[in-house]
Write an enzyme that holds these catalytic residues in place. Structure first.
Site, short mmCIF file in Angstrom:
data_model
loop_
_atom_site.label_atom_id
_atom_site.label_comp_id
_atom_site.label_asym_id
_atom_site.label_seq_id
_atom_site.Cartn_x
_atom_site.Cartn_y
_atom_site.Cartn_z
N VAL A 1 -10.75 1.12 9.78
CA VAL A 1 -11.94 1.51 9.03
C VAL A 1 -12.69 2.51 9.90
O VAL A 1 -12.46 2.61 11.10
CB VAL A 1 -12.85 0.31 8.67
CG1 VAL A 1 -12.19 -0.57 7.62
CG2 VAL A 1 -13.23 -0.50 9.88
N SER A 2 -13.60 3.26 9.29
CA SER A 2 -14.26 4.36 10.00
C SER A 2 -15.45 3.95 10.85
O SER A 2 -15.82 4.66 11.77
CB SER A 2 -14.70 5.43 9.01
OG SER A 2 -13.57 5.97 8.36
#
Length: 186
Positions: A11-12
């Site tokens: 995930v970012s």
């Protein structure tokens, strides 16, 4: 001999959660990171590339979790496949194993292009938002909000002037000694 099933989750940002990625799958090893996919310089991805061997299967929730541009996506998949590692993308229902599969190659190119396009749209919208906030005088720039107040800075200055040890002040204020030095420079 059956190889390992290796999961890769990404995930970012730290606020995001990887829980739904590869949920319910039996994985022998999992590489998980909370970092942007804008390039390949990611610690867990590098570890995955070093760890995956012939006969292993790397499973990723979707192509955009592995890479956000077509060149990186093709490079990562190619590197793994050349080692004899199979790469599976769950969401797209695609598998790459080195066997000639023209449909999978076409889908890799199409889906990778979409991921790259989506990333460019996100960056464009971000820049538009920054420009609007700057024009309105609301943009503060990058960086985190200061966690120490002006009164606390005044107290630090007073205590340092009185000859108190900076290490003790830092401990009392629950900040690092380096922060004391930075605040004193200002």
């Amino acid at each position: 001999m059956r190889g390992r099933t290796i999961g890769y989750k990404r995930v970012s940002s730290f606020e995001q959660n990887t829980a739904r990625q590869l949920e319910g799958m039996r994985l022998d090893v999992v590489f998980e990171e909370k970092v942007s996919g804008k390039d390949t310089k990611r610690p867990e991805l590098m570890a995955l590339l070093k760890t995956a061997y012939k006969g292993d299967t790397v499973v990723v929730h979707s192509m955009d979790r592995l890479a956000r541009n077509l060149i990186d996506l093709k490079m990562i998949v190619s590197e793994l496949v050349e080692k004899g590692t199979e790469v599976k993308f769950v969401k797209e229902n695609l598998t790459f194993s080195g066997k000639a599969d023209h449909y999978s190659q076409l889908m890799l190119n199409l889906m990778g292009s979409f991921a790259e396009f989506e990333r460019s749209l996100i960056k464009s919208r971000q820049m538009e938002g920054i420009a609007i906030r700057k024009a309105a005088g609301l943009y503060k720039g990058v960086g985190r909000k200061r966690s120490i107040t002006d009164d606390q800075i005044a107290e630090i200055n007073r205590r340092v002037s009185a000859g108190e040890m900076k290490t003790k002040i830092a401990k009392d204020m629950k900040i690092s000694r380096e922060s004391i030095y930075k605040l004193l420079k200002k």
